[in-house]
Design a protein around this motif. Structure first.
Motif, mmCIF file in Angstrom:
data_model
loop_
_atom_site.group_PDB
_atom_site.id
_atom_site.type_symbol
_atom_site.label_atom_id
_atom_site.label_comp_id
_atom_site.label_asym_id
_atom_site.label_seq_id
_atom_site.Cartn_x
_atom_site.Cartn_y
_atom_site.Cartn_z
ATOM 1 N N VAL A 148 0.865 -1.178 0.000
ATOM 2 C CA VAL A 148 0.000 0.000 0.000
ATOM 3 C C VAL A 148 0.900 1.226 0.000
ATOM 4 N N PHE A 149 0.915 1.928 -1.116
ATOM 5 C CA PHE A 149 1.856 3.033 -1.293
ATOM 6 C C PHE A 149 1.714 4.097 -0.204
ATOM 7 N N ALA A 150 0.497 4.384 0.211
ATOM 8 C CA ALA A 150 0.265 5.434 1.213
ATOM 9 C C ALA A 150 1.007 5.168 2.520
ATOM 10 N N GLN A 151 1.239 3.895 2.827
ATOM 11 C CA GLN A 151 1.931 3.552 4.071
ATOM 12 C C GLN A 151 3.434 3.819 3.984
ATOM 13 N N PHE A 152 3.943 4.048 2.779
ATOM 14 C CA PHE A 152 5.390 4.195 2.576
ATOM 15 C C PHE A 152 5.789 5.614 2.177
ATOM 16 N N LYS A 153 4.865 6.588 2.248
ATOM 17 C CA LYS A 153 5.161 7.937 1.771
ATOM 18 C C LYS A 153 6.252 8.636 2.568
ATOM 19 N N GLU A 154 6.528 8.158 3.752
ATOM 20 C CA GLU A 154 7.628 8.719 4.542
ATOM 21 C C GLU A 154 8.977 8.370 3.923
ATOM 22 N N PHE A 155 8.975 7.284 3.098
ATOM 23 C CA PHE A 155 10.233 6.784 2.545
ATOM 24 C C PHE A 155 10.291 6.867 1.015
ATOM 25 N N ILE A 156 9.127 6.833 0.361
ATOM 26 C CA ILE A 156 9.090 6.702 -1.103
ATOM 27 C C ILE A 156 8.172 7.771 -1.701
ATOM 28 N N THR A 157 8.644 8.427 -2.757
ATOM 29 C CA THR A 157 7.840 9.451 -3.438
ATOM 30 C C THR A 157 7.213 8.949 -4.731
ATOM 31 N N SER A 158 7.836 7.978 -5.370
ATOM 32 C CA SER A 158 7.347 7.488 -6.661
ATOM 33 C C SER A 158 7.987 6.150 -6.973
#
Length: 321
Positions: free
Chosen positions: A30-40
């Motif tokens: 789930v991309f939203a859970q990784f926004k602290e680490f990943i932008t794209s």
């Protein structure tokens, strides 16, 4: 007299980094859970010659642009050989050693915990990409003349994904009267592209109309495309219009292809008519007459090429197209 669609049709395949969540698939994180680490991250359909990229939200000052990193940062299935490189823009890229397999889904895992501290459950970021299914299309362009006896035919090979010129040269063949014709492809050995111009060379012009057969076969290269078409070469006693087409990618130019080279110093005004269009200008290029519109044209228009246009040998067209 024919109605010709004069429209600019441009298909652009854009391959880019997407910042979207791949919902409904068990493998994907789930991309939203990784926004602290990943932008794209790379997603959707990509070229077989693409890198697989992840944009990082965190900064690693010890990494320099183009620095090669631990290849174990990524796991990819099916397995792919390659290296991991830190790129400008805070991008972590897996660079395959060879092109990826066409029409294949790859499952990618970025092991974040190998280079940053992450909360439990966010050690790995998982996503999928799929490569383009390779396909191609062969089209003929204009017939040109070396002399009254010998001609050549321009053509274009367009592919859905990058292809090396060595492969492109093996896909298209041509023959006249059972004899194989030479085909010259534009492009430098080792380079790849999605469009190649080629020339079917040394076409013998007979007294009467004759045909050449153009064939293509991608099956030896795992491309499910095969076919052929015949092209009529007008005889020496048959000066005529072969085709009238908009110039590819340009809705302000009309290409009229003749069987023979055109006399340059003739006045073409009134000899070519395009419905509801005035202010046409003209230029000759061998067997081609280029008709320029003062403004871009779209839609269906009636085009007429009247008799009386003259070749370099003094022959005039006898029919209206």
């Amino acid at each position: 007299m024919k109605t010709l669609k004069l429209a600019l049709c441009l298909t652009v395949a854009t391959l880019m980094l997407h910042s979207c969540t791949k919902s409904g698939k068990d493998f994907d994180s789930v991309f939203a859970q990784f926004k602290e680490f990943i932008t794209s991250f790379s997603s959707g359909v990509i070229s077989t010659k693409s890198d697989i990229k992840v944009g990082l939200a965190i900064s690693k000052k010890e990494w320099a642009p183009n620095q090669e990193l631990d290849k174990d940062f990524f796991s990819i299935s099916p397995s792919v050989k390659g290296k991991v490189v830190y790129k400008e823009g805070n991008i972590l890229a897996f660079v395959p050693a060879e092109p990826l397999a066409a029409d294949t889904e790859y499952r990618v895992t970025l092991h974040l915990s190998k280079f940053i501290k992450t909360p439990q459950g966010l050690e790995d970021f998982k996503f999928r990409v799929k490569t383009i299914r390779q396909d191609f299309m062969v089209t003929v362009a204009d017939l040109q003349s070396y002399s009254r006896d010998w001609q050549y035919l321009n053509g274009i090979l367009k592919t859905s994904d990058n292809m090396d010129v060595a492969t492109a040269r093996k896909i298209v063949t041509a023959q006249q009267g059972g004899k194989k014709l030479t085909i010259r492809f534009n492009g430098v050995a080792g380079n790849s592209a999605t469009e190649f111009g080629f020339v079917i060379d040394s076409i013998k012009r007979e007294v009467h109309d004759s045909k050449i057969k153009i064939s293509w076969n991608g099956k030896p290269f795992d491309i499910d495309r095969e076919g052929s078409e015949e092209f009529t070469v007008p005889g020496k006693d048959n000066f005529k219009v072969i085709s009238v087409e908009p110039q590819p990618g340009d809705n302000q130019t009309l290409l009229v292809n003749f069987s023979d080279p055109l006399r340059k110093d003739q006045n073409f005004a009134g000899l070519v008519s395009v419905e509801n269009t005035t202010g046409l200008t003209y230029a000759t290029e061998g067997n081609l007459l280029k008709v320029f519109f003062p403004e871009p044209v779209n839609g269906d228009y009636l085009v007429e090429v009247f008799q009386g246009i003259e070749s370099t040998d003094g022959y005039k067209t006898k029919e209206t197209w």
